[in-house]
Design an enzyme around this catalytic site. Structure first.
Site, PDB file in Angstrom:
ATOM      1  N   HIS A  89       0.815  -1.221   0.000  1.00  0.00           N
ATOM      2  CA  HIS A  89       0.000   0.000   0.000  1.00  0.00           C
ATOM      3  C   HIS A  89       0.849   1.271   0.000  1.00  0.00           C
ATOM      4  O   HIS A  89       0.331   2.361  -0.263  1.00  0.00           O
ATOM      5  CB  HIS A  89      -0.985  -0.011   1.170  1.00  0.00           C
ATOM      6  N   ASP A 119      -0.004  -7.642   1.193  1.00  0.00           N
ATOM      7  CA  ASP A 119       0.370  -6.231   1.354  1.00  0.00           C
ATOM      8  C   ASP A 119       1.875  -6.074   1.454  1.00  0.00           C
ATOM      9  O   ASP A 119       2.385  -5.265   2.241  1.00  0.00           O
ATOM     10  CB  ASP A 119      -0.314  -5.600   2.566  1.00  0.00           C
ATOM     11  N   GLY A 197       3.414   6.596   9.011  1.00  0.00           N
ATOM     12  CA  GLY A 197       4.620   6.668   8.191  1.00  0.00           C
ATOM     13  C   GLY A 197       5.592   5.541   8.433  1.00  0.00           C
ATOM     14  O   GLY A 197       6.573   5.380   7.710  1.00  0.00           O
ATOM     15  N   SER A 199       4.762   2.430   8.154  1.00  0.00           N
ATOM     16  CA  SER A 199       4.365   1.285   7.330  1.00  0.00           C
ATOM     17  C   SER A 199       5.543   0.818   6.488  1.00  0.00           C
ATOM     18  O   SER A 199       6.166   1.607   5.771  1.00  0.00           O
ATOM     19  CB  SER A 199       3.204   1.664   6.411  1.00  0.00           C
ATOM     20  N   GLY A 255      -7.588 -25.691  -1.480  1.00  0.00           N
ATOM     21  CA  GLY A 255      -8.844 -25.803  -2.215  1.00  0.00           C
ATOM     22  C   GLY A 255     -10.029 -26.142  -1.332  1.00  0.00           C
ATOM     23  O   GLY A 255     -10.821 -27.039  -1.647  1.00  0.00           O
ATOM     24  N   VAL A 256     -10.166 -25.417  -0.209  1.00  0.00           N
ATOM     25  CA  VAL A 256     -11.292 -25.653   0.692  1.00  0.00           C
ATOM     26  C   VAL A 256     -11.875 -24.324   1.149  1.00  0.00           C
ATOM     27  O   VAL A 256     -11.158 -23.327   1.273  1.00  0.00           O
ATOM     28  CB  VAL A 256     -10.869 -26.467   1.936  1.00  0.00           C
TER      29      VAL A 256
END
Length: 356
Positions: A89, A119, A197, A199, A255-256
């Site tokens: 982001h 992210d 800031g 992040s 795959g569940v």
């Protein structure tokens, strides 16, 4: 003349037998080893907004309005030749990325790759012999463990705050991913002060190892109010390696469709409150091929106990399509174990590229 009498009180604290005296953690050496590996990131972002005007009931296209603004964050140097991991982001919409090192050098950066599902993103500067932070093993992190959060939010020099790990495997439903791919949230929660800031900054342990990438805060006003969250280093290590090698993350899937076992479900099925309940098995995926069924309750993945969706996504997220994992599950009161071969989003074990 009266003499002034001064009484000195000596207070002795007696500890119960077997209890050790607590020692204050000295972060000075850790800070000295890691602070130069955290950078300030500035992104120039251009937003194009369509403009229309109504004229006697007719909508007239007025072209686009170009708006330019800046976004800021932090990043962590993970290799001495200039690879930097940060939050997606921070850099996802950047037309230009500029990195300021802790020694005040300003360098242009290029986007190597990004992964909205976690992210995370990797950028690169053209430099050598940079200070970097080695990855630690975030699975070994313990609640109560002291940590140091390092960020460079104000383009001055890197700053540090200290705290402890207050929780693990937090799923906050805060990663915004428009690609349709399932997000992976299994945050380390800490009380080290982190603000916006910061992040993309570093969360390090007392050995100076990177155990997390600071990502978010729990706040109603946008400022730190007691809790912050970091992406575990094991996830960041795997994602950054994939982005460097392939430009896109190679991700295996069971795959569940699942839900966590809560009190109501446990009473209904007469089971303990633990594990992950399989509500649906997706056709032709790894779970179906291995024989898992709706109604099964996953208790372990590769001998790691699974009691939350976040824990399951984190554990599976370390592996690649084609990797084999063992899943221990409960069916009709019996414990069973199956070996699954993970598949990619296309239902095979091929390498996924940006063009697929």
């Amino acid at each position: 003349m009266k003499r002034k009498i001064v009484t000195i009180l000596l207070i002795v604290f007696l500890l119960p037998v077997g209890m050790k005296a607590q020692t204050v953690v000295d972060f000075t050496e850790v800070a000295a080893k890691t602070i130069d590996a955290v950078v300030h990131i500035k992104c120039d972002i251009t937003k194009l907004t369509p403009m229309y005007q109504s004229f006697f009931g007719m909508i007239i296209d007025q072209g686009v309005r170009r708006e330019t603004y800046q976004a800021f964050g932090s990043g962590v140097i993970i290799t001495s030749d200039g690879y930097i991991v940060t939050n997606n982001h921070v850099v996802q919409d950047a037309a230009r990325i500029t990195v300021t090192l802790n020694d005040k050098r300003v360098l242009p950066a290029t986007l190597v790759g990004n992964d909205p599902a976690t992210d995370l993103a990797v950028i690169k500067v053209d430099a050598t012999r940079l200070v970097s932070i080695p990855f630690g093993n975030s699975e070994l992190v313990k609640i109560g463990e002291p940590v140091l959060a390092i960020g460079n939010p104000f383009n001055l020099t890197s700053t540090v705050t200290a705290g402890i790990i207050s929780a693990k495997a937090r799923n906050m439903d805060i990663i915004k991913n428009t690609s349709g791919e399932s997000t992976i949230e299994s945050f380390l929660q800490t009380d080290a002060a982190v603000n916006s800031g910061n992040s993309g900054g570093a969360l390090v342990n007392t050995k100076g190892q990177l155990i997390g990438i600071n990502t978010a805060i729990a706040s109603g006003n946008g400022y730190y109010t007691g809790y912050s969250f970091a992406i575990p280093a094991n996830i960041a290590k795997k994602v950054s390696a994939d982005l460097k090698k392939y430009g896109v993350v190679q991700r295996g899937y069971l795959g569940v469709n699942v839900s966590e076992v809560d009190e109501a479900l446990a009473k209904k099925m007469n089971i303990d409150i633990k594990g992950i309940y399989i509500g649906r098995v997706i056709p032709n995926c790894a779970a179906e091929r291995a024989g898992l069924q709706a109604g099964d309750i996953i208790l372990k993945v590769n001998d790691v106990e699974i009691n939350s969706y976040a824990e399951m996504m984190e554990e599976v997220g370390y592996f690649y399509p084609g990797d084999k994992v063992t899943v221990s599950y409960l069916r009709d009161g019996k414990m069973l174990t199956k070996e699954l071969i993970l598949l990619n989003s296309q239902g095979n074990t091929d390498i996924v590229t940006k063009n697929k």
